[in-house]
Design a protein around this motif. Structure first.
Motif, mmCIF file in Angstrom:
data_model
loop_
_atom_site.group_PDB
_atom_site.id
_atom_site.type_symbol
_atom_site.label_atom_id
_atom_site.label_comp_id
_atom_site.label_asym_id
_atom_site.label_seq_id
_atom_site.Cartn_x
_atom_site.Cartn_y
_atom_site.Cartn_z
ATOM 1 N N PRO A 128 32.650 37.640 44.866
ATOM 2 C CA PRO A 128 33.686 38.767 44.442
ATOM 3 C C PRO A 128 34.571 38.292 43.626
ATOM 4 C CG PRO A 128 34.155 38.114 46.652
ATOM 5 C CD PRO A 128 32.726 37.295 46.205
ATOM 6 N N THR A 129 34.973 36.904 43.452
ATOM 7 C CA THR A 129 35.956 36.242 42.411
ATOM 8 C C THR A 129 35.390 36.443 41.127
ATOM 9 O OG1 THR A 129 36.987 34.898 44.271
ATOM 10 C CG2 THR A 129 37.199 34.424 42.001
ATOM 11 N N ALA A 130 34.113 35.713 41.003
ATOM 12 C CA ALA A 130 33.251 36.004 39.570
ATOM 13 C C ALA A 130 33.035 37.286 39.192
ATOM 14 C CB ALA A 130 32.049 35.151 39.793
ATOM 15 N N TRP A 131 32.871 38.318 40.131
ATOM 16 C CA TRP A 131 32.464 39.608 39.767
ATOM 17 C C TRP A 131 33.800 40.154 39.100
ATOM 18 C CZ3 TRP A 131 28.111 42.332 39.593
ATOM 19 C CH2 TRP A 131 28.196 43.925 39.423
ATOM 20 N N PHE A 132 34.865 39.933 39.787
ATOM 21 C CA PHE A 132 36.423 40.531 39.336
ATOM 22 C C PHE A 132 36.462 40.120 37.928
ATOM 23 C CE2 PHE A 132 40.778 39.812 38.865
ATOM 24 C CZ PHE A 132 41.236 41.074 38.989
ATOM 25 N N ILE A 133 36.237 38.768 37.547
ATOM 26 C CA ILE A 133 36.694 38.012 36.620
ATOM 27 C C ILE A 133 35.683 38.801 35.342
ATOM 28 C CG2 ILE A 133 36.764 36.215 35.038
ATOM 29 C CD1 ILE A 133 37.469 34.728 37.464
ATOM 30 N N ALA A 134 34.451 38.977 35.850
ATOM 31 C CA ALA A 134 33.366 39.559 34.670
ATOM 32 C C ALA A 134 33.673 40.735 34.416
ATOM 33 C CB ALA A 134 32.001 39.000 35.287
ATOM 34 N N THR A 135 34.183 41.627 35.127
ATOM 35 C CA THR A 135 34.553 43.178 34.742
ATOM 36 C C THR A 135 35.756 43.442 34.203
ATOM 37 O OG1 THR A 135 34.955 43.321 37.272
ATOM 38 C CG2 THR A 135 32.789 43.884 36.638
#
Length: 303
Positions: free
Chosen positions: A105-112
């Motif tokens: 979820p952290t990587a998804w948050f950053i990527a979006t």
């Protein structure tokens, strides 16, 4: 190809080898040399006060799984050794799972995030790497110890009546390793998610897929290379971790790295320590081979 061109090609190849010779020599001396010494030591006899006696012996390898009775010399299963191996592998797997559960979820948050904000978030993720591993481990200790930040906050909020006994347990080691290696999971996941085509999400929802189905059948298969890479980057250092289990485990919850150190120092059994080191190397190599195979399968789904 003419003779002149063939001569120039061979001369270019020869010059390339000559230019790379210093690096190759350094690699052999600094990397391959110590490995060869460790392999040789694993087949020798332990000295009385450490070091080795140059007599061939397989006791170092046998002692990994078996222990010899001091009275009659019979072999029995080395339960303590197997416990240490099981603790190391299980904690490494759990660390990988926890890091993925927090990192995805952290990587998804950053990527979006908007493009201009991603650099800032990635910068914040990499900040822990600026600090020494030992300092980060002691920082976690200050959070989870009996009088630490976590217990103080829970006691003040009235959630608990007595401090949680977290420090010097497997849970403490798990928390510490998950914190230390979390950025190694986030960065590969971010690289994979950043290339993800978000239009595929709309297509999935248009086909009446639920959020869980979109996650399981669309997102995870596409970002699988990042998941595999992050898992390997977390699992391998966790398996050989020394500082975090030593500090947060208090020496009671030993892992393979601590056990190897014990054999070379207090145990004075260098062949066993060398055999354990080679065994750890084999496990790590097997994990890397699994990663390469999974990555190749992910890049060639029809292969």
């Amino acid at each position: 190809m003419s003779a002149a061109e063939d001569r120039l090609t061979r001369q270019s190849a020869r010059n390339g080898w000559l230019l790379s010779a210093p690096a190759l020599v350094l690699l052999m001396v600094a990397a391959i040399g110590p490995l060869v010494i460790i392999i040789i030591y694993s087949f020798l006899t332990p000295g009385q006060y450490g070091n080795v006696v140059w007599d061939f012996s397989l006791d170092g390898w046998v002692s990994i799984l078996f222990t010899r009775d001091i009275f009659d010399g019979t072999l029995g299963l080395a339960d303590a050794h197997l416990t240490i191996f099981w603790r190391s592998v299980s904690l490494s797997i759990m660390t990988t799972v926890v890091a993925f559960a927090l990192g995805f979820p952290t990587a998804w948050f950053i990527a979006t995030r908007p493009a201009r904000q991603r650099a800032m978030w990635l910068f914040l993720i990499t900040i822990p790497f600026w600090t020494n591993l030992l300092i980060r481990t002691f920082a976690i200790m200050e959070v989870i110890r009996a009088e630490g930040v976590l217990n103080t906050a829970l006691l003040w909020a009235g959630i608990i009546e007595t401090p949680l006994a977290i420090i010097y347990t497997d849970v403490a080691v798990l928390i510490g390793m998950a914190y230390v290696y979390l950025p190694l999971m986030v960065l590969p996941l971010f690289a994979a998610i950043d290339r993800f085509d978000m239009r595929l999400l709309e297509a999935g929802y248009d086909l009446y897929a639920s959020r869980w189905q979109v996650l399981r059948r669309v997102i995870l298969p596409i970002v699988k290379p990042g998941i595999v890479a992050g898992s390997i980057l977390v699992f391998i250092p966790s398996l050989g971790a020394y500082v975090t289990p030593r500090v947060l485990g208090g020496g009671k919850n030993m892992m393979i790295g601590n056990f190897i150190e014990l054999q070379f120092l207090a145990g004075r059994n260098w062949p066993l320590g060398a055999a354990l080191s080679v065994t750890l190397l084999v496990i790590v190599t097997a994990a890397l081979l699994i990663y390469v195979r999974a990555a190749n399968r992910g890049s060639n789904p029809h292969g």
